[in-house]
Design a protein around this motif. Structure first.
Motif, PDB file in Angstrom:
ATOM      1  N   THR A  97       8.394   4.858 -16.381  1.00 45.97           N
ATOM      2  CA  THR A  97       6.852   4.588 -16.165  1.00 45.97           C
ATOM      3  C   THR A  97       6.528   3.318 -15.085  1.00 45.97           C
ATOM      4  N   ILE A  98       6.141   3.141 -14.222  1.00 47.06           N
ATOM      5  CA  ILE A  98       5.941   2.101 -13.062  1.00 47.06           C
ATOM      6  C   ILE A  98       4.686   1.313 -13.241  1.00 47.06           C
ATOM      7  N   GLU A  99       4.387   0.296 -13.196  1.00 49.84           N
ATOM      8  CA  GLU A  99       3.032  -0.582 -13.066  1.00 49.84           C
ATOM      9  C   GLU A  99       2.739  -2.009 -11.981  1.00 49.84           C
ATOM     10  N   ALA A 100       2.039  -1.438 -11.066  1.00 48.01           N
ATOM     11  CA  ALA A 100       1.581  -2.129 -10.148  1.00 48.01           C
ATOM     12  C   ALA A 100       1.309  -3.383 -10.148  1.00 48.01           C
ATOM     13  N   SER A 101       1.879  -5.096 -10.099  1.00 49.94           N
ATOM     14  CA  SER A 101       1.323  -6.043 -10.594  1.00 49.94           C
ATOM     15  C   SER A 101       0.519  -6.427  -9.832  1.00 49.94           C
ATOM     16  N   PRO A 102      -0.693  -7.270 -10.108  1.00 51.18           N
ATOM     17  CA  PRO A 102      -2.053  -7.761  -9.441  1.00 51.18           C
ATOM     18  C   PRO A 102      -1.475  -8.483  -7.843  1.00 51.18           C
ATOM     19  N   ALA A 103      -0.574  -9.033  -8.118  1.00 50.67           N
ATOM     20  CA  ALA A 103       0.236  -9.369  -6.565  1.00 50.67           C
ATOM     21  C   ALA A 103       0.291  -7.977  -5.527  1.00 50.67           C
ATOM     22  N   ALA A 145      -5.096  -4.600   0.705  1.00 45.48           N
ATOM     23  CA  ALA A 145      -4.923  -4.387   1.811  1.00 45.48           C
ATOM     24  C   ALA A 145      -3.998  -3.148   3.150  1.00 45.48           C
ATOM     25  N   ARG A 146      -3.069  -2.991   2.609  1.00 47.04           N
ATOM     26  CA  ARG A 146      -2.525  -1.906   3.472  1.00 47.04           C
ATOM     27  C   ARG A 146      -3.697  -1.025   3.593  1.00 47.04           C
ATOM     28  N   LEU A 147      -4.165  -0.455   2.682  1.00 48.33           N
ATOM     29  CA  LEU A 147      -5.469   1.224   2.520  1.00 48.33           C
ATOM     30  C   LEU A 147      -6.205   0.453   3.235  1.00 48.33           C
ATOM     31  N   GLY A 148      -5.771  -0.625   2.688  1.00 44.82           N
ATOM     32  CA  GLY A 148      -7.835  -0.684   3.140  1.00 44.82           C
ATOM     33  C   GLY A 148      -9.771  -0.405   2.824  1.00 44.82           C
ATOM     34  N   ILE A 149      -8.641  -1.151   1.487  1.00 47.60           N
ATOM     35  CA  ILE A 149      -9.996  -0.952   0.797  1.00 47.60           C
ATOM     36  C   ILE A 149     -10.138  -2.331  -0.031  1.00 47.60           C
ATOM     37  N   PRO A 150     -11.676  -2.873  -0.541  1.00 48.34           N
ATOM     38  CA  PRO A 150     -11.818  -4.454  -0.808  1.00 48.34           C
ATOM     39  C   PRO A 150     -10.389  -4.413  -2.674  1.00 48.34           C
ATOM     40  N   GLU A 151     -10.191  -3.498  -3.732  1.00 46.64           N
ATOM     41  CA  GLU A 151      -8.981  -3.656  -5.029  1.00 46.64           C
ATOM     42  C   GLU A 151      -8.934  -2.599  -5.221  1.00 46.64           C
ATOM     43  N   ILE A 152      -7.008  -2.151  -5.352  1.00 45.51           N
ATOM     44  CA  ILE A 152      -6.867  -1.670  -6.914  1.00 45.51           C
ATOM     45  C   ILE A 152      -7.074  -2.572  -8.031  1.00 45.51           C
ATOM     46  N   GLY A 153      -7.964  -1.974  -9.204  1.00 44.95           N
ATOM     47  CA  GLY A 153      -7.856  -2.622 -10.685  1.00 44.95           C
ATOM     48  C   GLY A 153      -6.508  -2.605 -11.077  1.00 44.95           C
ATOM     49  N   THR A 154      -6.350  -1.384 -10.730  1.00 47.13           N
ATOM     50  CA  THR A 154      -5.220  -0.530 -11.926  1.00 47.13           C
ATOM     51  C   THR A 154      -4.270   0.101 -11.004  1.00 47.13           C
ATOM     52  N   LEU A 155      -2.663   0.601 -11.035  1.00 42.52           N
ATOM     53  CA  LEU A 155      -1.963   1.254 -10.755  1.00 42.52           C
ATOM     54  C   LEU A 155      -0.568   1.451 -11.529  1.00 42.52           C
ATOM     55  N   VAL A 156      -0.967   2.678 -12.564  1.00 36.42           N
ATOM     56  CA  VAL A 156       0.561   3.317 -12.867  1.00 36.42           C
ATOM     57  C   VAL A 156       0.687   5.025 -12.531  1.00 36.42           C
ATOM     58  N   CYS A 157       1.964   4.496 -12.876  1.00 30.64           N
ATOM     59  CA  CYS A 157       2.557   6.245 -12.427  1.00 30.64           C
ATOM     60  C   CYS A 157       3.848   6.287 -12.872  1.00 30.64           C
ATOM     61  N   ARG A 158       3.426   7.786 -14.442  1.00 32.13           N
ATOM     62  CA  ARG A 158       4.853   7.764 -14.842  1.00 32.13           C
ATOM     63  C   ARG A 158       5.946   9.077 -14.137  1.00 32.13           C
ATOM     64  N   LEU A 176       0.135  10.207 -11.355  1.00 31.76           N
ATOM     65  CA  LEU A 176      -0.762   8.704 -11.226  1.00 31.76           C
ATOM     66  C   LEU A 176      -2.140   8.918 -12.116  1.00 31.76           C
ATOM     67  N   SER A 177      -2.497   7.459 -12.151  1.00 35.45           N
ATOM     68  CA  SER A 177      -3.678   6.988 -12.854  1.00 35.45           C
ATOM     69  C   SER A 177      -3.988   5.251 -11.707  1.00 35.45           C
ATOM     70  N   ALA A 178      -5.032   5.342 -11.392  1.00 31.11           N
ATOM     71  CA  ALA A 178      -5.143   4.329 -10.913  1.00 31.11           C
ATOM     72  C   ALA A 178      -6.728   4.144 -11.044  1.00 31.11           C
ATOM     73  N   LYS A 179      -6.969   2.449 -10.629  1.00 35.31           N
ATOM     74  CA  LYS A 179      -8.669   2.320 -10.964  1.00 35.31           C
ATOM     75  C   LYS A 179      -8.419   1.540  -9.410  1.00 35.31           C
ATOM     76  N   VAL A 180      -9.860   1.779  -8.519  1.00 32.16           N
ATOM     77  CA  VAL A 180     -10.010   1.513  -7.326  1.00 32.16           C
ATOM     78  C   VAL A 180     -11.014   1.272  -6.774  1.00 32.16           C
ATOM     79  N   THR A 181     -11.820   0.347  -6.357  1.00 32.77           N
ATOM     80  CA  THR A 181     -12.548  -0.108  -5.350  1.00 32.77           C
ATOM     81  C   THR A 181     -12.609   0.356  -3.984  1.00 32.77           C
ATOM     82  N   GLN A 182     -13.770   1.077  -3.894  1.00 33.94           N
ATOM     83  CA  GLN A 182     -13.918   1.637  -1.944  1.00 33.94           C
ATOM     84  C   GLN A 182     -15.648   1.144  -1.861  1.00 33.94           C
TER      85      GLN A 182
END
Length: 193
Positions: free
Chosen positions: A23-29, A36-49, A66-72
């Motif tokens: 299981t991996i989780e992306a850090s805030p950085a 920025a790469r995906l051109g969206i304002p924010e990714i609040g959470t990103l976890v993938c098993r 994969l589960s994620a909370k994003v702002t579009q």
């Protein structure tokens, strides 16, 4: 790969054994850089098993969730909104040398099989695989819940104008120029008919 992955989690082949759950989780950085790469304002959470299973010819089968909370940004209202994404997917990591030369060669693509992702022969990068899967999950035309096309109409037809286009009539003062008159003028050596 033309860029350095923002969310890299390399799993060496010697860690795979007969199979591995990770299981991996992306850090805030990492989430900021990936947003920025995906051109969206924010990714609040990103976890993938991941469930990784070694296969023939130095390939690795992977099942991921994969589960994620994003702002579009809503394409209708231009307002930011949060969206929760969750999806299970299947991949096959294969050696870079086994990737098809022509990625658009339809005969070399197994449409029923898992997507193929290249690896360098030393490790599989499940972080970059998760980032690419997130990119595929994003709606290219995101709409805020409740935002319909009726919210996007800026100008309503004036009274009496509604059916005019059906009969070929234009209301007084609203006669539009023929869009083909410029082409006709060019055809006739610059003379308007």
């Amino acid at each position: 790969m033309s860029h350095s992955p923002e969310f890299s989690r390399r799993i060496p082949f010697n860690r795979l054994g007969s199979g591995l759950d990770e299981t991996i989780e992306a850090s805030p950085a990492e989430r900021r850089a990936l947003a920025a790469r995906l051109g969206i304002p924010e990714i609040g959470t990103l976890v993938c098993r991941f469930r990784l299973m070694p296969s023939e010819s130095r390939s690795v089968l992977a099942e991921g969730h994969l589960s994620a909370k994003v702002t579009q940004i809503c394409v209708i209202t231009s307002e930011p909104f949060e969206d929760v994404l969750a999806e299970t997917f299947f991949l096959k990591f294969i050696p870079e040398s086994d990737m098809p030369e022509d990625e658009f060669d339809i005969d070399s693509i197994d449409l029923d099989g898992p997507d193929e992702v290249p690896h360098d022969g030393k490790a599989v990068d499940i972080g970059e695989a998760a980032a690419e899967q997130l990119a595929l999950m994003l709606d290219p035309y995101p709409r805020k819940p409740g935002a319909g096309l009726e919210n996007a109409v800026d100008v309503a037809p004036a009274e009496g104008e509604e059916g005019a286009h059906l009969s070929g009539e234009e209301p007084d003062g609203l006669r539009r120029p023929n869009p083909f008159s410029a082409l006709s003028a060019l055809k006739n050596g610059g003379r308007k008919e």
